[in-house]
Design a protein around this motif. Structure first.
Motif, mmCIF file in Angstrom:
data_model
loop_
_atom_site.group_PDB
_atom_site.id
_atom_site.type_symbol
_atom_site.label_atom_id
_atom_site.label_comp_id
_atom_site.label_asym_id
_atom_site.label_seq_id
_atom_site.Cartn_x
_atom_site.Cartn_y
_atom_site.Cartn_z
ATOM 1 N N PRO A 15 -6.453 50.011 59.030
ATOM 2 C CA PRO A 15 -7.306 50.995 59.701
ATOM 3 C C PRO A 15 -7.414 52.324 58.959
ATOM 4 N N VAL A 16 -8.502 53.008 59.210
ATOM 5 C CA VAL A 16 -8.702 54.385 58.757
ATOM 6 C C VAL A 16 -8.139 55.274 59.869
ATOM 7 N N ILE A 27 -9.682 53.590 63.260
ATOM 8 C CA ILE A 27 -10.894 52.766 63.228
ATOM 9 C C ILE A 27 -10.661 51.633 62.242
ATOM 10 N N ASN A 28 -10.975 50.412 62.693
ATOM 11 C CA ASN A 28 -10.734 49.251 61.851
ATOM 12 C C ASN A 28 -11.817 48.196 62.062
ATOM 13 N N HIS A 29 -12.257 47.598 60.963
ATOM 14 C CA HIS A 29 -13.209 46.483 60.996
ATOM 15 C C HIS A 29 -12.492 45.204 60.584
ATOM 16 N N LYS A 30 -12.734 44.145 61.310
ATOM 17 C CA LYS A 30 -12.190 42.812 60.992
ATOM 18 C C LYS A 30 -13.284 41.794 61.271
ATOM 19 N N ASN A 110 -18.226 48.448 57.876
ATOM 20 C CA ASN A 110 -17.646 47.176 57.458
ATOM 21 C C ASN A 110 -18.359 46.679 56.213
ATOM 22 N N GLU A 111 -17.574 46.278 55.233
ATOM 23 C CA GLU A 111 -18.142 45.639 54.048
ATOM 24 C C GLU A 111 -17.249 44.447 53.708
ATOM 25 N N ASN A 115 -12.742 47.969 55.565
ATOM 26 C CA ASN A 115 -13.246 49.288 55.938
ATOM 27 C C ASN A 115 -13.780 49.984 54.698
ATOM 28 N N GLN A 116 -14.890 50.658 54.868
ATOM 29 C CA GLN A 116 -15.467 51.460 53.796
ATOM 30 C C GLN A 116 -15.861 52.809 54.370
#
Length: 132
Positions: A15-16, A27-30, A110-111, A115-116
């Protein structure tokens, strides 16, 4: 940000973390369309173990964000990717967060399941949903 201390590289699968005067937002993308936003659940004083990697949390990796320290968050938007003429109808849509901090717009997106960050306005294909 979680960083490999040997390479000094950001490990963007974690996460960021954003600290706002003691209130931490994570904040986290999965995966596609899978974003989590949590508060005060990660202790940045503790290292992260990821397989054979031992990561540490650092707050000085994204130098373009260091300039925003002490600035006020003026707006928060959730961003939804809109299907447009150039995109197949069955293409996965995605979501992101945009924070306007001082005069900088920070987009956490999300990329390929990572996370980006970027400090530029979202693409024209993102629909904004203003929070607050």
């Amino acid at each position: 940000m979680a960083v490999d201390p040997e390479t000094e590289m950001w490990f963007n699968q974690w996460p960021v973390l954003l600290d706002f005067e003691g209130e931490q937002v994570e904040i986290n993308h999965k995966g596609a369309c899978d974003m989590s936003i949590t508060w005060n659940t990660i202790d940045p004083a503790r290292p992260v173990v990821w397989g054979d990697l031992r990561l540490i949390w650092r707050d000085d990796i994204a130098s373009h964000l260091v300039l925003s320290r002490g600035e006020t968050v003026r707006a928060v938007d959730l961003l939804e990717w809109e299907v447009h003429d150039d995109v197949e109808d069955d293409e996965v849509r995605d979501i992101a967060v945009a924070l306007t901090i001082g005069n900088t717009e920070l987009v956490i997106y999300n990329e390929t399941d990572d996370n980006q960050l970027r400090t530029a306005p979202p693409t024209p294909w993102h629909r904004r949903h203003h929070i607050g």
